[in-house]
Design a protein around this motif. Structure first.
Motif, PDB file in Angstrom:
ATOM      1  N   GLY A  80      -0.511 -12.481  -7.217  1.00 42.68           N
ATOM      2  CA  GLY A  80       0.338 -11.655  -8.063  1.00 42.68           C
ATOM      3  C   GLY A  80      -0.206 -11.545  -9.472  1.00 42.68           C
ATOM      4  N   GLU A  81      -0.709 -12.652 -10.011  1.00 43.47           N
ATOM      5  CA  GLU A  81      -1.295 -12.631 -11.357  1.00 43.47           C
ATOM      6  C   GLU A  81      -2.558 -11.772 -11.373  1.00 43.47           C
ATOM      7  OE1 GLU A  81      -2.973 -15.696 -14.811  1.00 43.47           O
ATOM      8  OE2 GLU A  81      -2.279 -16.485 -12.881  1.00 43.47           O
ATOM      9  N   PHE A  82      -3.341 -11.864 -10.305  1.00 37.67           N
ATOM     10  CA  PHE A  82      -4.570 -11.068 -10.219  1.00 37.67           C
ATOM     11  C   PHE A  82      -4.277  -9.567 -10.212  1.00 37.67           C
ATOM     12  CE2 PHE A  82      -7.117  -8.785  -6.942  1.00 37.67           C
ATOM     13  CZ  PHE A  82      -8.231  -8.535  -7.724  1.00 37.67           C
ATOM     14  N   ILE A  83      -3.347  -9.136  -9.372  1.00 38.23           N
ATOM     15  CA  ILE A  83      -3.107  -7.691  -9.310  1.00 38.23           C
ATOM     16  C   ILE A  83      -2.435  -7.180 -10.580  1.00 38.23           C
ATOM     17  CG2 ILE A  83      -3.088  -7.652  -6.792  1.00 38.23           C
ATOM     18  CD1 ILE A  83      -0.053  -7.346  -6.860  1.00 38.23           C
ATOM     19  N   ASN A  84      -1.583  -7.997 -11.188  1.00 30.40           N
ATOM     20  CA  ASN A  84      -0.972  -7.596 -12.459  1.00 30.40           C
ATOM     21  C   ASN A  84      -2.036  -7.417 -13.539  1.00 30.40           C
ATOM     22  OD1 ASN A  84       1.624  -7.624 -11.416  1.00 30.40           O
ATOM     23  ND2 ASN A  84       2.042  -9.724 -12.074  1.00 30.40           N
ATOM     24  N   PHE A  85      -2.977  -8.342 -13.601  1.00 28.68           N
ATOM     25  CA  PHE A  85      -4.022  -8.316 -14.626  1.00 28.68           C
ATOM     26  C   PHE A  85      -4.947  -7.110 -14.452  1.00 28.68           C
ATOM     27  CE2 PHE A  85      -8.210  -9.632 -16.294  1.00 28.68           C
ATOM     28  CZ  PHE A  85      -7.853  -9.957 -17.606  1.00 28.68           C
ATOM     29  N   THR A  86      -5.238  -6.767 -13.206  1.00 26.25           N
ATOM     30  CA  THR A  86      -6.221  -5.721 -12.937  1.00 26.25           C
ATOM     31  C   THR A  86      -5.596  -4.352 -12.692  1.00 26.25           C
ATOM     32  OG1 THR A  86      -6.260  -6.387 -10.593  1.00 26.25           O
ATOM     33  CG2 THR A  86      -7.938  -7.328 -12.048  1.00 26.25           C
ATOM     34  N   GLY A  87      -4.272  -4.251 -12.824  1.00 27.82           N
ATOM     35  CA  GLY A  87      -3.623  -2.946 -12.730  1.00 27.82           C
ATOM     36  C   GLY A  87      -3.366  -2.459 -11.316  1.00 27.82           C
ATOM     37  N   ILE A  88      -3.368  -3.360 -10.363  1.00 24.13           N
ATOM     38  CA  ILE A  88      -3.045  -2.998  -8.975  1.00 24.13           C
ATOM     39  C   ILE A  88      -1.552  -3.226  -8.764  1.00 24.13           C
ATOM     40  CG2 ILE A  88      -3.433  -3.577  -6.541  1.00 24.13           C
ATOM     41  CD1 ILE A  88      -6.246  -4.583  -7.413  1.00 24.13           C
ATOM     42  N   THR A  89      -0.873  -2.264  -8.187  1.00 30.88           N
ATOM     43  CA  THR A  89       0.559  -2.422  -7.931  1.00 30.88           C
ATOM     44  C   THR A  89       0.784  -2.906  -6.509  1.00 30.88           C
ATOM     45  OG1 THR A  89       0.911  -0.179  -7.090  1.00 30.88           O
ATOM     46  CG2 THR A  89       1.017  -0.485  -9.488  1.00 30.88           C
ATOM     47  N   PRO A  90       1.914  -3.590  -6.279  1.00 33.78           N
ATOM     48  CA  PRO A  90       2.233  -4.014  -4.906  1.00 33.78           C
ATOM     49  C   PRO A  90       2.267  -2.849  -3.923  1.00 33.78           C
ATOM     50  CG  PRO A  90       3.648  -5.152  -6.465  1.00 33.78           C
ATOM     51  CD  PRO A  90       2.894  -4.120  -7.250  1.00 33.78           C
ATOM     52  N   LYS A  91       2.770  -1.703  -4.368  1.00 32.79           N
ATOM     53  CA  LYS A  91       2.855  -0.555  -3.464  1.00 32.79           C
ATOM     54  C   LYS A  91       1.466  -0.056  -3.067  1.00 32.79           C
ATOM     55  CE  LYS A  91       7.460   0.990  -4.822  1.00 32.79           C
ATOM     56  NZ  LYS A  91       8.293   2.099  -5.357  1.00 32.79           N
ATOM     57  N   MET A  92       0.529  -0.076  -4.011  1.00 33.36           N
ATOM     58  CA  MET A  92      -0.853   0.297  -3.685  1.00 33.36           C
ATOM     59  C   MET A  92      -1.416  -0.662  -2.642  1.00 33.36           C
ATOM     60  SD  MET A  92      -2.015   0.825  -7.626  1.00 33.36           S
ATOM     61  CE  MET A  92      -3.714   1.197  -7.485  1.00 33.36           C
ATOM     62  N   LEU A  93      -1.174  -1.933  -2.846  1.00 34.53           N
ATOM     63  CA  LEU A  93      -1.692  -2.959  -1.945  1.00 34.53           C
ATOM     64  C   LEU A  93      -1.119  -2.774  -0.544  1.00 34.53           C
ATOM     65  CD1 LEU A  93      -3.517  -5.558  -2.370  1.00 34.53           C
ATOM     66  CD2 LEU A  93      -1.375  -6.830  -2.263  1.00 34.53           C
ATOM     67  N   ILE A  94       0.182  -2.550  -0.464  1.00 38.08           N
ATOM     68  CA  ILE A  94       0.853  -2.387   0.826  1.00 38.08           C
ATOM     69  C   ILE A  94       0.320  -1.168   1.572  1.00 38.08           C
ATOM     70  CG2 ILE A  94       3.086  -1.783   1.872  1.00 38.08           C
ATOM     71  CD1 ILE A  94       4.358  -3.632  -0.310  1.00 38.08           C
ATOM     72  N   LYS A  95       0.121  -0.073   0.857  1.00 38.48           N
ATOM     73  CA  LYS A  95      -0.305   1.165   1.506  1.00 38.48           C
ATOM     74  C   LYS A  95      -1.794   1.157   1.881  1.00 38.48           C
ATOM     75  CE  LYS A  95       1.564   4.978  -0.340  1.00 38.48           C
ATOM     76  NZ  LYS A  95       2.077   5.917  -1.362  1.00 38.48           N
ATOM     77  N   GLU A  96      -2.616   0.542   1.051  1.00 37.62           N
ATOM     78  CA  GLU A  96      -4.064   0.625   1.256  1.00 37.62           C
ATOM     79  C   GLU A  96      -4.640  -0.507   2.093  1.00 37.62           C
ATOM     80  OE1 GLU A  96      -5.868   3.195   0.369  1.00 37.62           O
ATOM     81  OE2 GLU A  96      -4.168   4.193  -0.604  1.00 37.62           O
ATOM     82  N   THR A  97      -3.945  -1.636   2.185  1.00 33.10           N
ATOM     83  CA  THR A  97      -4.526  -2.799   2.874  1.00 33.10           C
ATOM     84  C   THR A  97      -3.682  -3.275   4.048  1.00 33.10           C
ATOM     85  OG1 THR A  97      -3.435  -4.522   1.542  1.00 33.10           O
ATOM     86  CG2 THR A  97      -5.437  -3.547   0.638  1.00 33.10           C
ATOM     87  N   ASP A  98      -2.685  -2.473   4.448  1.00 29.92           N
ATOM     88  CA  ASP A  98      -1.757  -2.879   5.518  1.00 29.92           C
ATOM     89  C   ASP A  98      -1.072  -4.190   5.179  1.00 29.92           C
ATOM     90  OD1 ASP A  98      -2.406  -0.624   6.932  1.00 29.92           O
ATOM     91  OD2 ASP A  98      -3.801  -1.614   8.303  1.00 29.92           O
ATOM     92  N   ALA A  99      -0.772  -4.376   3.910  1.00 28.82           N
ATOM     93  CA  ALA A  99      -0.202  -5.643   3.452  1.00 28.82           C
ATOM     94  C   ALA A  99       1.255  -5.792   3.878  1.00 28.82           C
ATOM     95  CB  ALA A  99      -0.308  -5.750   1.934  1.00 28.82           C
ATOM     96  N   THR A 100       1.646  -7.041   4.064  1.00 26.08           N
ATOM     97  CA  THR A 100       3.047  -7.402   4.266  1.00 26.08           C
ATOM     98  C   THR A 100       3.411  -8.438   3.211  1.00 26.08           C
ATOM     99  OG1 THR A 100       2.521  -9.177   5.843  1.00 26.08           O
ATOM    100  CG2 THR A 100       2.896  -6.972   6.752  1.00 26.08           C
ATOM    101  N   LEU A 101       4.698  -8.675   3.043  1.00 29.14           N
ATOM    102  CA  LEU A 101       5.160  -9.613   2.022  1.00 29.14           C
ATOM    103  C   LEU A 101       5.109 -11.039   2.559  1.00 29.14           C
ATOM    104  CD1 LEU A 101       8.266  -7.671   0.658  1.00 29.14           C
ATOM    105  CD2 LEU A 101       5.867  -7.459  -0.012  1.00 29.14           C
ATOM    106  N   LYS A 102       4.746 -11.943   1.689  1.00 34.28           N
ATOM    107  CA  LYS A 102       4.689 -13.354   2.051  1.00 34.28           C
ATOM    108  C   LYS A 102       5.491 -14.166   1.044  1.00 34.28           C
ATOM    109  CE  LYS A 102       1.591 -17.348   2.365  1.00 34.28           C
ATOM    110  NZ  LYS A 102       0.213 -17.864   2.170  1.00 34.28           N
ATOM    111  N   TYR A 103       6.470 -14.923   1.542  1.00 34.27           N
ATOM    112  CA  TYR A 103       7.266 -15.793   0.686  1.00 34.27           C
ATOM    113  C   TYR A 103       6.829 -17.253   0.793  1.00 34.27           C
ATOM    114  CZ  TYR A 103      10.681 -12.107  -0.394  1.00 34.27           C
ATOM    115  OH  TYR A 103      11.297 -10.962  -0.851  1.00 34.27           O
ATOM    116  N   GLY A 104       6.012 -17.570   1.780  1.00 31.43           N
ATOM    117  CA  GLY A 104       5.586 -18.949   1.936  1.00 31.43           C
ATOM    118  C   GLY A 104       5.079 -19.204   3.336  1.00 31.43           C
ATOM    119  N   VAL A 105       5.128 -20.465   3.761  1.00 27.22           N
ATOM    120  CA  VAL A 105       4.616 -20.889   5.061  1.00 27.22           C
ATOM    121  C   VAL A 105       5.699 -21.659   5.804  1.00 27.22           C
ATOM    122  CG1 VAL A 105       2.788 -22.121   6.297  1.00 27.22           C
ATOM    123  CG2 VAL A 105       2.312 -21.118   4.045  1.00 27.22           C
TER     124      VAL A 105
END
Length: 478
Positions: A54-79
């Protein structure tokens, strides 16, 4: 000393691309270039991140929505850890409880321990029903590693990082530093180099870096990884299930699941591991990768004018998905020590790097302190505790971890993380923890009870929850 004006990153995997984006964002006057070979594939088995993403994408200007759409990302709250103890537990650091601190005393977690709260009560328990919050997003994600790689390459190009397609054939060293690199196509001469060549350690090995093995501390040495088909719903967590000779991961990405079995090959081989996974899943699988590894880290990640970042500097094992988080922390640390670095900066970096990887090593080792006897591996497992974990466990029998136990910056796992695992593995002395908590002043006790009551109420029905996949579908359509 002359400033660093040109940096070459060697390696086009996640670690190299993350380093490029962080450094390019930080330094307008430094040229950041990257060379990668299409002949060398990415490992592609670690599809989960820690909260540092989260700190990495905030710093580099990547939004969660971009990540979800472009990388087939899902949300992770833990293990979620299944079959490690009699009951499953959830490593999930919640903002509500982790912020309930008096000085450094984790009053919310102490309250959960002495009241024997189940994971669903003191964590984001809604996740266990595949529910998520539509806002805010967590700081952790699962993603398709190959699509993440393509996405990060495009982000690098947009940021101005120049990328060369080439294969490095030789590393020319002079006076303890890299003088230049020989590629198939051209020669590369830069002020500074980042080795992100993975297990090859192509650059840093030429400078005399030595590998410190952790095989005496951690029991795993081999893994298989494989995809499985899409499902109607996704868990918003990584599943880690204890198996006969290790553990299996299950990670949802949009359109498929990433899976793997990390095991000790003194007890089973890859074919037996495959059969055990097939029995658990109820269908045949096809192994995508088979990796033999030795957990450990370099004695020095920074030598001369070269820093090793990512798998070229350390590899513990996939438990708790520390690999990408380590690369992020290494790049952020390096960012502060350039462009006018000195020998003191190099020493500081190496000290911090060692503390980062030793912290991960100890945290992973902690998970294996379970009383399982359901297979030969678990019956015979005898851990050689590291000196640091052994010392800390002696302290933590009688009190909760505090921030002072984790001196030095950029560690991935600190007091909140350790407290959850210690609680669920029943490694605290309950009476001592209760006595300490009961010793709180009346005001602090009342504040703890009120805040915990509010947290539990909100966690159960105080927010607007939605099904995980439904939210992802909505985001992907926008």
């Amino acid at each position: 000393m002359k400033p660093v004006k040109k940096i070459l990153i060697v390696g086009g995997g996640t670690a190299g691309l993350i380093s490029a984006l962080i450094l390019q964002k930080r330094f307008e006057k430094i040229k950041i270039h990257l060379v990668k070979s299409n002949k060398i594939g990415i490992i592609g088995v670690g599809e989960g991140s820690t909260e540092h993403f989260g700190e990495f994408i905030n710093f580099t200007g990547i939004t969660p929505k971009m990540l979800i759409k472009e990388t087939d990302a899902t949300l992770k709250y833990g293990v979620v850890f299944e079959n490690w103890m009699k009951e499953s537990y959830f490593h999930n650091v919640t903002k509500g409880i982790s912020s309930l601190v008096f000085g450094q005393y984790l009053s919310g977690y102490a309250h959960s321990i002495i009241n024997n709260f189940k994971p669903k009560k003191y964590t984001n328990g809604f996740c266990l029903d595949n529910m998520v919050l539509s806002n805010p997003f967590p700081n952790q994600y699962h993603f398709n590693t190959f699509k993440l790689n393509d996405f990060l390459i495009e982000r690098c190009k947009l940021a101005g990082v120049k990328i060369f397609e080439d294969e490095i054939k030789d590393v020319i060293v002079k006076d303890g530093k890299i003088n230049y690199l020989k590629g198939e196509k051209k020669k590369y001469k830069y002020d500074f180099y980042i080795d992100s060549t993975g297990f090859k350690k192509l650059l840093i090995s030429k400078l005399g870096a030595k590998w410190n093995s952790y095989k005496d501390y951690l029991p795993m040495n081999e893994a298989i990884a494989f995809p499985t088909k899409d499902t109607e719903e996704y868990a918003p967590y990584t599943l880690s299930r204890a198996m006969k000779a290790g553990w299996m991961w299950r990670i949802p990405t949009y359109g498929r699941w990433g899976n793997g079995y990390v095991f000790n090959n003194n007890y089973i081989n890859k074919d037996e591991a495959q059969k055990e996974c097939e029995k658990y899943l109820g269908h045949k699988i096809k192994i995508g990768k088979n990796i033999k590894f030795e957990a450990g880290a370099l004695d020095k990640a920074w030598i001369g004018n070269c820093v090793a970042v990512g798998l070229s500097s350390s590899f513990i094992e996939p438990l708790e998905a520390s690999s990408i988080g380590t690369s992020i922390q290494q790049a952020f640390l390096l960012m502060h020590l350039l462009p006018f670095y000195s020998e003191k900066d190099v020493n500081l970096y190496n000290q911090r790097f060692s503390s980062i990887v030793e912290n991960i090593r100890d945290f992973v080792q902690l998970h294996y302190l379970v009383n399982k006897k359901d297979s030969r591996f678990w019956k015979e497992l005898k851990l050689n505790l590291t000196d640091t974990l052994k010392s800390n466990l002696e302290k933590w029998k009688y009190r909760l971890p505090i921030r002072e136990d984790f001196l030095g910056g950029y560690k991935l796992f600190v007091e909140n993380n350790f407290t959850i695992i210690l609680k669920e593995l029943e490694l605290f002395n309950y009476e001592k923890i209760k006595y300490t908590h009961d010793s709180l002043s009346a005001d602090l006790k009342r504040d703890t009870l009120n805040l915990m009551t509010d947290f539990i109420r909100d966690n159960e029905n105080g927010f607007t929850f939605t099904k995980h996949k439904k939210l992802l579908d909505q985001i992907r359509k926008t």
